[in-house]
Scaffold this motif. Structure first.
Motif: not given
Length: 86
Positions: A11-12, A27-29, A38-40, A60-61
């Motif tokens: 995170h971060g 930012e988050e998973a 995905s990842w935010k 969203i990745l």
């Protein structure tokens, strides 16, 4: 050898494209069936995301674009939206 990371530890962290551009911050998973789907990624000042999409707060990745996670996250350049520079 497979090295695992705790989700709290990512995170971060900074996200960079494989071409060396600063992309944003994790930012988050997002999990699906106990796996990372995905990842935010948050757009930050001077990041590629804030230049490509000035009004967006982030993206969203999909996880398949992630190449490596260590001190930073490395993602495929194809994950980055394209834009025209002035």
């Amino acid at each position: 050898m497979l090295i695992t990371k705790n989700l709290n530890s990512v995170h971060g962290i900074d996200v960079y494209t494989d071409s060396g551009e600063y992309f944003g911050k994790i930012e988050e998973a997002i999990l699906l069936n106990n796996k990372i789907d995905s990842w935010k990624v948050r757009a930050t000042p001077r990041s590629y995301l804030s230049k490509a999409m000035p009004s967006a707060k982030g993206v969203i990745l999909p996880h398949h674009h992630v190449k490596a996670i260590g001190v930073v996250m490395l993602v495929s350049r194809s994950a980055a939206p394209s834009f025209m520079e002035d």
